[in-house]
Design a protein around this motif. Structure first.
Motif, PDB file in Angstrom:
ATOM      1  N   GLY A   1     -52.076 -46.284  23.584  1.00 37.07           N
ATOM      2  CA  GLY A   1     -50.625 -46.420  23.658  1.00 37.07           C
ATOM      3  C   GLY A   1     -50.092 -47.645  22.944  1.00 37.07           C
ATOM      4  N   ARG A   2     -50.804 -48.127  21.924  1.00 40.08           N
ATOM      5  CA  ARG A   2     -50.375 -49.320  21.192  1.00 40.08           C
ATOM      6  C   ARG A   2     -49.980 -48.961  19.761  1.00 40.08           C
ATOM      7  NH1 ARG A   2     -51.851 -54.388  23.134  1.00 40.08           N
ATOM      8  NH2 ARG A   2     -53.064 -54.423  25.056  1.00 40.08           N
ATOM      9  N   THR A   3     -48.958 -49.602  19.257  1.00 39.54           N
ATOM     10  CA  THR A   3     -48.596 -49.445  17.860  1.00 39.54           C
ATOM     11  C   THR A   3     -49.416 -50.408  17.011  1.00 39.54           C
ATOM     12  OG1 THR A   3     -46.794 -51.066  18.025  1.00 39.54           O
ATOM     13  CG2 THR A   3     -46.236 -48.750  18.422  1.00 39.54           C
ATOM     14  N   LEU A   4     -49.495 -50.120  15.731  1.00 36.34           N
ATOM     15  CA  LEU A   4     -50.306 -50.908  14.807  1.00 36.34           C
ATOM     16  C   LEU A   4     -49.373 -51.603  13.820  1.00 36.34           C
ATOM     17  CD1 LEU A   4     -53.408 -51.163  14.429  1.00 36.34           C
ATOM     18  CD2 LEU A   4     -53.229 -49.411  12.669  1.00 36.34           C
ATOM     19  N   GLN A   5     -49.406 -52.936  13.813  1.00 33.70           N
ATOM     20  CA  GLN A   5     -48.508 -53.721  12.951  1.00 33.70           C
ATOM     21  C   GLN A   5     -49.338 -54.454  11.900  1.00 33.70           C
ATOM     22  OE1 GLN A   5     -45.404 -53.116  13.531  1.00 33.70           O
ATOM     23  NE2 GLN A   5     -45.649 -52.195  15.570  1.00 33.70           N
ATOM     24  N   LEU A   6     -49.030 -54.205  10.626  1.00 31.99           N
ATOM     25  CA  LEU A   6     -49.817 -54.752   9.529  1.00 31.99           C
ATOM     26  C   LEU A   6     -49.119 -55.928   8.853  1.00 31.99           C
ATOM     27  CD1 LEU A   6     -52.216 -54.628   7.518  1.00 31.99           C
ATOM     28  CD2 LEU A   6     -50.905 -52.903   6.236  1.00 31.99           C
ATOM     29  N   PHE A   7     -49.851 -57.038   8.726  1.00 30.68           N
ATOM     30  CA  PHE A   7     -49.385 -58.238   8.019  1.00 30.68           C
ATOM     31  C   PHE A   7     -50.373 -58.557   6.897  1.00 30.68           C
ATOM     32  CE2 PHE A   7     -47.862 -58.445  12.333  1.00 30.68           C
ATOM     33  CZ  PHE A   7     -46.568 -58.976  12.252  1.00 30.68           C
ATOM     34  N   VAL A   8     -49.870 -59.120   5.804  1.00 30.31           N
ATOM     35  CA  VAL A   8     -50.728 -59.534   4.695  1.00 30.31           C
ATOM     36  C   VAL A   8     -50.471 -61.011   4.391  1.00 30.31           C
ATOM     37  CG1 VAL A   8     -51.247 -59.229   2.245  1.00 30.31           C
ATOM     38  CG2 VAL A   8     -50.833 -57.231   3.683  1.00 30.31           C
ATOM     39  N   ALA A   9     -51.547 -61.780   4.249  1.00 30.31           N
ATOM     40  CA  ALA A   9     -51.410 -63.193   3.897  1.00 30.31           C
ATOM     41  C   ALA A   9     -50.717 -63.319   2.539  1.00 30.31           C
ATOM     42  CB  ALA A   9     -52.782 -63.861   3.854  1.00 30.31           C
ATOM     43  N   GLY A  69     -45.434 -53.405   7.772  1.00 34.43           N
ATOM     44  CA  GLY A  69     -44.789 -52.350   8.539  1.00 34.43           C
ATOM     45  C   GLY A  69     -45.684 -51.796   9.626  1.00 34.43           C
ATOM     46  N   GLN A  70     -45.158 -50.798  10.320  1.00 34.34           N
ATOM     47  CA  GLN A  70     -45.892 -50.154  11.407  1.00 34.34           C
ATOM     48  C   GLN A  70     -46.746 -49.028  10.838  1.00 34.34           C
ATOM     49  OE1 GLN A  70     -43.879 -49.741  15.212  1.00 34.34           O
ATOM     50  NE2 GLN A  70     -44.486 -47.589  15.309  1.00 34.34           N
ATOM     51  N   MET A  71     -48.035 -49.025  11.191  1.00 32.56           N
ATOM     52  CA  MET A  71     -48.998 -48.097  10.609  1.00 32.56           C
ATOM     53  C   MET A  71     -49.718 -47.302  11.692  1.00 32.56           C
ATOM     54  SD  MET A  71     -48.490 -49.208   7.446  1.00 32.56           S
ATOM     55  CE  MET A  71     -49.830 -48.654   6.387  1.00 32.56           C
ATOM     56  N   ILE A  72     -50.492 -46.333  11.262  1.00 36.92           N
ATOM     57  CA  ILE A  72     -51.410 -45.601  12.128  1.00 36.92           C
ATOM     58  C   ILE A  72     -52.716 -45.418  11.360  1.00 36.92           C
ATOM     59  CG2 ILE A  72     -49.615 -44.336  13.391  1.00 36.92           C
ATOM     60  CD1 ILE A  72     -50.285 -41.894  11.625  1.00 36.92           C
ATOM     61  N   SER A 129     -47.404 -57.424  24.550  1.00 41.40           N
ATOM     62  CA  SER A 129     -46.686 -56.256  24.048  1.00 41.40           C
ATOM     63  C   SER A 129     -47.645 -55.082  23.942  1.00 41.40           C
ATOM     64  CB  SER A 129     -46.085 -56.561  22.668  1.00 41.40           C
ATOM     65  OG  SER A 129     -47.119 -56.690  21.715  1.00 41.40           O
ATOM     66  N   ASP A 130     -47.131 -53.947  23.480  1.00 43.72           N
ATOM     67  CA  ASP A 130     -47.971 -52.765  23.291  1.00 43.72           C
ATOM     68  C   ASP A 130     -48.375 -52.646  21.822  1.00 43.72           C
ATOM     69  OD1 ASP A 130     -45.516 -52.195  22.215  1.00 43.72           O
ATOM     70  OD2 ASP A 130     -45.259 -50.263  23.228  1.00 43.72           O
ATOM     71  N   MET A 131     -48.754 -53.755  21.205  1.00 40.68           N
ATOM     72  CA  MET A 131     -49.085 -53.792  19.791  1.00 40.68           C
ATOM     73  C   MET A 131     -50.533 -54.221  19.556  1.00 40.68           C
ATOM     74  SD  MET A 131     -45.797 -55.795  18.199  1.00 40.68           S
ATOM     75  CE  MET A 131     -44.112 -55.153  18.335  1.00 40.68           C
ATOM     76  N   VAL A 132     -51.075 -53.748  18.434  1.00 40.69           N
ATOM     77  CA  VAL A 132     -52.283 -54.320  17.859  1.00 40.69           C
ATOM     78  C   VAL A 132     -51.859 -54.911  16.525  1.00 40.69           C
ATOM     79  CG1 VAL A 132     -54.583 -53.891  16.912  1.00 40.69           C
ATOM     80  CG2 VAL A 132     -53.846 -52.686  18.971  1.00 40.69           C
ATOM     81  N   LEU A 133     -52.036 -56.226  16.367  1.00 34.90           N
ATOM     82  CA  LEU A 133     -51.625 -56.933  15.159  1.00 34.90           C
ATOM     83  C   LEU A 133     -52.811 -57.009  14.199  1.00 34.90           C
ATOM     84  CD1 LEU A 133     -49.823 -59.881  16.980  1.00 34.90           C
ATOM     85  CD2 LEU A 133     -48.808 -57.713  16.227  1.00 34.90           C
ATOM     86  N   VAL A 134     -52.603 -56.545  12.972  1.00 34.34           N
ATOM     87  CA  VAL A 134     -53.661 -56.549  11.963  1.00 34.34           C
ATOM     88  C   VAL A 134     -53.257 -57.502  10.845  1.00 34.34           C
ATOM     89  CG1 VAL A 134     -54.965 -55.173  10.304  1.00 34.34           C
ATOM     90  CG2 VAL A 134     -54.306 -54.185  12.500  1.00 34.34           C
ATOM     91  N   TYR A 135     -54.084 -58.519  10.616  1.00 36.36           N
ATOM     92  CA  TYR A 135     -53.817 -59.521   9.580  1.00 36.36           C
ATOM     93  C   TYR A 135     -54.810 -59.326   8.438  1.00 36.36           C
ATOM     94  CZ  TYR A 135     -51.010 -61.852  13.166  1.00 36.36           C
ATOM     95  OH  TYR A 135     -50.069 -62.146  14.131  1.00 36.36           O
ATOM     96  N   PRO A 171     -48.645 -45.088   6.916  1.00 41.60           N
ATOM     97  CA  PRO A 171     -47.365 -45.388   7.560  1.00 41.60           C
ATOM     98  C   PRO A 171     -47.185 -44.553   8.823  1.00 41.60           C
ATOM     99  CG  PRO A 171     -47.071 -45.109   5.201  1.00 41.60           C
ATOM    100  CD  PRO A 171     -48.472 -44.675   5.498  1.00 41.60           C
ATOM    101  N   ASP A 172     -46.694 -45.172   9.875  1.00 42.69           N
ATOM    102  CA  ASP A 172     -46.437 -44.463  11.125  1.00 42.69           C
ATOM    103  C   ASP A 172     -45.161 -43.633  10.970  1.00 42.69           C
ATOM    104  OD1 ASP A 172     -45.906 -43.582  13.695  1.00 42.69           O
ATOM    105  OD2 ASP A 172     -46.419 -45.494  14.633  1.00 42.69           O
ATOM    106  N   PRO A 173     -45.248 -42.310  11.076  1.00 40.62           N
ATOM    107  CA  PRO A 173     -44.043 -41.481  10.924  1.00 40.62           C
ATOM    108  C   PRO A 173     -42.996 -41.737  12.002  1.00 40.62           C
ATOM    109  CG  PRO A 173     -45.890 -40.159  11.720  1.00 40.62           C
ATOM    110  CD  PRO A 173     -46.446 -41.498  11.347  1.00 40.62           C
ATOM    111  N   GLN A 174     -43.394 -42.399  13.105  1.00 40.75           N
ATOM    112  CA  GLN A 174     -42.455 -42.689  14.181  1.00 40.75           C
ATOM    113  C   GLN A 174     -41.780 -44.054  14.013  1.00 40.75           C
ATOM    114  OE1 GLN A 174     -41.868 -40.258  16.392  1.00 40.75           O
ATOM    115  NE2 GLN A 174     -43.405 -39.058  15.275  1.00 40.75           N
TER     116      GLN A 174
END
Length: 350
Positions: free
Chosen positions: A96-104, A126-129, A37-43, A158-161
């Motif tokens: 061109g990647r969105t940033l997706q934040l997860f928390v344990a 949520g989706q961040m920048i 996908s076009d994502m960067v996953l942040v854990y 927070p990503d405004p988009q």
């Protein structure tokens, strides 16, 4: 093979395996560019940071730009650099990647046996920048080898988009200040900058002079290009020289790094003489404004330092600030050390 059948809605409870099956990405890294996908996953897992002696990760207090989440970069030992996952996070927007934040959020429980399974639950924030104005800062923290090093602390907004706003819980807040531990001193004679050329930001040179207010004074204020850097350089050189002086006298010299509950930035003191329990604030000039700033900083630091009982305060200057400022420091119980042609004079050397 990814299937993209997982709907990411803030507050969703999931697992890394489910996220990986839907979008790609590994199961162990804190920052995972998802190849499907076009994502960067942040854990994020603040409890892991606590095990290593720092508590930077979490939601800081909202400011004038809204919610802010701090996230410590990858790299278990040695100074963290903008490589691998750190580079992917730093450049997610230009890539061109969105940033997706997860928390344990707790352990995965087997629904049949009720027993803990391997891995942790992941709560989707949520989706961040990255903060456009201050995408990160650098702090001191121990590595897995116990050695102090420089770490990258990313500032996520927070990503405004995004379709949905992020969803935080009270458990996501940065815990109360606990990072009062003394850390090794590293004197910086130049402001720290990113080593990657494309990250450097400059607003261009500027020079202006303003008249002083009508207070019968011959003092003016000049904003000269590089002027503040010159003062910082003097301060850094002064601090470095005095540290060497104390060490040569057999003293142990460190510094304090202080984290404040809910605040994004940390407070970093100048010199702390462990041997004599003295906290120093250094300034690159002997101007009244700088001496007054040093006084305020010392009193602010003292409120947060565990060793405050019996702690002595001192100002380190490149020269004599004059009779009135010496009297001011004496009235407040703050010692003064100045640089002389022979070395250093004043407390505790006199």
């Amino acid at each position: 093979m990814v299937n993209h059948d997982l709907e990411l809605v803030p507050g969703l409870m999931t697992t890394r395996a489910e996220v990986g099956a839907a979008f790609g990405g590994g199961l162990f890294g804190g920052i995972e560019p998802a190849p499907g996908s076009d994502m960067v996953l942040v854990y994020s897992d603040p409890k892991v940071g606590e095990l290593h002696g720092y508590t930077f990760d979490g939601q800081a207090e909202d400011d004038d730009r809204g919610p802010l989440y701090l996230y410590t970069g990858e790299g278990k030992a040695g100074d963290q650099e903008f490589t691998g996952g750190n580079k992917a996070l730093r450049h997610h927007a230009t890539d061109g990647r969105t940033l997706q934040l997860f928390v344990a959020d707790g352990n995965v429980i087997d629904p049949i046996t009720g027993k803990k399974k391997k891995g942790k639950r992941q709560r989707y924030i949520g989706q961040m920048i990255l903060d456009p104005e201050q995408p990160y800062d650098r702090r001191r923290a121990p590595g897995t080898d116990g050695v102090e090093r420089s770490v990258i602390v990313f500032h996520l907004r927070p990503d405004p988009q995004a379709t949905f706003p992020p969803k935080f819980t009270p458990a996501d807040a940065i815990p109360p200040a606990t990072a009062h531990a003394v850390v090794d001193l590293e004197v910086e004679t130049e402001p720290e900058t990113d080593t990657e050329a494309e990250d450097a930001v400059s607003t261009g040179p500027s020079s202006s002079q303003v008249e002083t207010e009508e207070h019968s004074t011959d003092e003016t204020v000049a904003n000269i290009p590089g002027g503040q850097r010159t003062v910082q350089r003097r301060e850094g050189q002064l601090t470095k020289a005095y540290k060497a002086h104390l060490v040569a006298a057999g003293h142990t010299v460190k510094r304090y790094q202080i984290s404040i509950e809910g605040v994004a930035s940390t407070l970093k003191t100048d010199l702390y003489d462990v041997t004599d329990n003295v906290l120093y604030e250094a300034k690159g000039t002997v101007r009244r404004d700088d001496v007054r700033m040093a006084i305020g900083q010392l009193f602010d630091y003292r409120r947060h330092i565990d060793a405050a009982e019996g702690l002595r305060l001192a100002v380190l200057l490149p020269g004599d600030p004059g009779k009135d400022l010496r009297a001011l420091l004496d009235t407040l119980g703050i010692a003064l050390v100045i640089r002389t042609s022979e070395g250093f004079g004043g407390f505790p050397l006199a």
